[in-house]
Design a protein around this motif. Structure first.
Motif, PDB file in Angstrom:
ATOM      1  N   VAL A   1       0.965  -1.151  -0.052  1.00  0.00           N
ATOM      2  CA  VAL A   1      -0.137  -0.008  -0.048  1.00  0.00           C
ATOM      3  C   VAL A   1       0.711   1.333  -0.115  1.00  0.00           C
ATOM      4  O   VAL A   1       1.693   1.600   1.079  1.00  0.00           O
ATOM      5  CB  VAL A   1      -0.877   0.182   0.953  1.00  0.00           C
ATOM      6  CG1 VAL A   1      -1.779   1.230   1.293  1.00  0.00           C
ATOM      7  CG2 VAL A   1      -1.807  -1.318   1.195  1.00  0.00           C
TER       8      VAL A   1
ATOM      9  N   ALA B   1      -2.542  -0.882  -3.834  1.00  0.00           N
ATOM     10  CA  ALA B   1      -3.431   0.428  -3.492  1.00  0.00           C
ATOM     11  C   ALA B   1      -2.527   1.505  -3.432  1.00  0.00           C
ATOM     12  O   ALA B   1      -1.379   1.563  -3.323  1.00  0.00           O
ATOM     13  CB  ALA B   1      -4.284   0.194  -2.510  1.00  0.00           C
TER      14      ALA B   1
ATOM     15  N   VAL C   1      -2.859   5.520  -1.601  1.00  0.00           N
ATOM     16  CA  VAL C   1      -3.560   6.196  -0.432  1.00  0.00           C
ATOM     17  C   VAL C   1      -2.948   7.571  -0.657  1.00  0.00           C
ATOM     18  O   VAL C   1      -1.874   7.838  -0.218  1.00  0.00           O
ATOM     19  CB  VAL C   1      -3.581   5.810   0.735  1.00  0.00           C
ATOM     20  CG1 VAL C   1      -4.083   6.589   1.866  1.00  0.00           C
ATOM     21  CG2 VAL C   1      -3.866   4.339   1.174  1.00  0.00           C
TER      22      VAL C   1
ATOM     23  N   GLY D   1      -6.999   0.975   2.345  1.00  0.00           N
ATOM     24  CA  GLY D   1      -6.249   0.716   1.106  1.00  0.00           C
ATOM     25  C   GLY D   1      -5.951  -0.589   1.230  1.00  0.00           C
ATOM     26  O   GLY D   1      -5.839  -1.470   0.160  1.00  0.00           O
TER      27      GLY D   1
END
Lengths: 266, 266, 266
Positions: free
Chosen positions: A20, A61, A63, A204
């Protein structure tokens, strides 16, 4: 969306350990790294424009959190966000303090225009401002949205084309049509800096492994809130609560979440 | 290099309280400051190019950590590193995420070219990349080096002209000829963000007072790992472990280290 | 200035929950946010020059802390400070490391010249340097001031036109004429990074609600020091102390402070 789905997603996070990538603020960046580990993900924070897109392409992901934004950081967010979009990497946006200053509001609107955001995670004040229906933001704290919370979240989701995850005593997660209410959490979460940012990191982790951002976001808020409930049980104040929150999220099993998630359709 | 030498060096750190200057990342900067205090040093973080060299000249060691690098920070590192070299202040380099992005790899190679680095402290993936023999880095996490760990560390030490301190389940410390293996540590150290960065700060404290960077680095990893073992004993998760890790390093005596250091020649 | 006044001010902080805007360092920014919450305030950190003045205008106090300054941050501080002055928002300045590098000393002098500072909160070394009577600063640690502490603080207050809050084993708070000594505190506060920065944040909370900066600063140091005493009671080292410090400040009542404040005129 139900407790069993939340539990299955937590199991997937633990199994896949998604990377993430965060471009985030300096106040809670350490909390975001550690909460990502406790949820089951692998955090990385590569904020420089010279590498943020390259790292985004490798992540599960991305963020974006504007808690201590400046114009150079916004450029880096845009580069990383566009690359994430090209690579099919979901983007989570935390519009910290939108409504409090022009720089914040304008930067969020620009990111929403240039980047396809999967989940917009904010408090009621921020979501009200971004819905265009009105909200109050004092510093980075919510003073609430004007009008009904569920309707505000739905309006914002439709206006922005995102899944909105609006945190509060009850969290509202909606894509503009479907809507899930999450009851997990504890009042001590509001007495610790960064719980909103941490929630975005956990979102996330879950959205990285979920087929559906709405399910991922709702499951993440259940897990994070349940860890908060458990951490609060033994706390003597905000800092012993902090220790408990992280330890409990780390220890949380899919079975715990299946039994403890409190969510319902709205 | 043996346990008694480690103990004597810990005693020296406590006696001299070396000033350890850091140019480091925003994720774990607070951890680095506090672990330096707990080890017995005095931390300072003066990252601006306008003052980093002046502060380096006054320090006992300089720790360069690229965890959230950008080009301006790399310039500041080069200025501070060159001044440290002029003043005989040892430089510790932590190549966080080298191999994960071009910016990271290139920046580390440039620092190694322009600054005389005493200790290069990285994980197996980073050291494998910098040895030129191959390694895997995912975000800032090690996926291991290609081939034998001890040989990789030796190759990297020879290639870079530094003492390499390669952390892992067993830490490998080598100047290319001599090689020490450190067995201290606990798996929970891998579940807390920043233990790699903290290790570099502790190495800074020890190398500041040691005649020999290899002995200083090995003793530091023994002390930090032993504190981790002790902190893990009472931990319920990563955050209660964190409290224990810092408290135990602060409480660690030279006698404790003489009895608990687990190191051997390789 | 007495214990009852301190207690009344703590009650006011809790009642009004002042917004305390920080432009501060990246080492202890999270500690500053959380200690503000524990004291009873609402923290915000909006450091970019594009928004710092706008946020300052909305705040109850502005805390400027140069712990990791750079020239761009100083510009942002000047903008925010001038706006705060226009709006009647009190400014607290923490001259971290003044005397250690030219950048730090010059930046502090420039801020003092261009911004009306209500409270200048530093350690003995920093205040001695700024008084012009001499002080020793090593990294960001005090090596003490030359000559008598109370006289140094008074001289600095007159020279700068501020209330000086000089922290140490005994804190000295003076406007150049009136002088209050605060005895609260514990030696463990010196073994944790950032207690000086946190003290400035707590001063910000109290000065935001006080009629008189001297009373606000003295009450803040009593409250923070008393929380430190209580936190130290159960501590096993610097990190368990940290948990105790924050929890105890959060739990501290006006009645506790009325009974536990140790302050006297000098």
């Amino acid at each position: 969306m139900d407790a069993q789905t939340s539990a299955a997603l937590l199991g997937l996070v633990r199994e896949k350990r998604p990377l993430v990538h965060h471009i985030t603020n300096t106040v809670t960046i350490n909390d975001c790294a550690n909460i990502t580990i406790c949820a089951g993900g692998a955090p990385v924070m590569a904020g420089a424009a010279e590498e943020s897109a390259e790292m985004a392409a490798a992540a599960g992901a991305l963020v974006l959190n504007i808690g201590t934004l400046d114009p150079a950081q916004v450029e880096s967010m845009l580069r990383a966000g566009r690359r994430a979009n090209e690579c099919g990497v979901p983007v989570i946006l935390d519009p910290v303090g939108a409504g409090a200053t022009a720089l914040r509001t304008e930067s969020v609107l620009r990111i929403l225009e240039e980047v396809e955001v999967a989940v917009l995670k904010g408090n009621a004040g921020e979501i009200g401002v971004l819905a265009g229906t009105g909200g109050t933001v004092r510093g980075v704290d919510s003073g609430g949205c004007d009008g009904d919370a569920v309707e505000t979240a739905r309006t914002c989701a439709r206006a922005t084309g995102t899944v909105v995850a609006m945190t509060g005593i009850v969290d509202v997660v909606t894509d503009g049509e479907r809507c899930v209410l999450v009851q997990n959490g504890d009042p001590l979460m509001d007495r610790l800096s960064g719980t909103g940012c941490m929630a975005s990191s956990v979102v996330g982790c879950f959205v990285a492994v979920a087929d559906d951002p709405l399910s991922g976001a709702a499951a993440a808020l259940c897990a994070f809130g349940l860890a908060g409930e458990r951490g609060a049980a033994a706390a003597r104040g905000p800092y012993s609560f902090r220790t408990g929150l992280f330890d409990e999220l780390y220890a949380l099993t899919p079975e715990d979440l299946a039994g403890g998630a409190r969510l319902e359709a709205a």
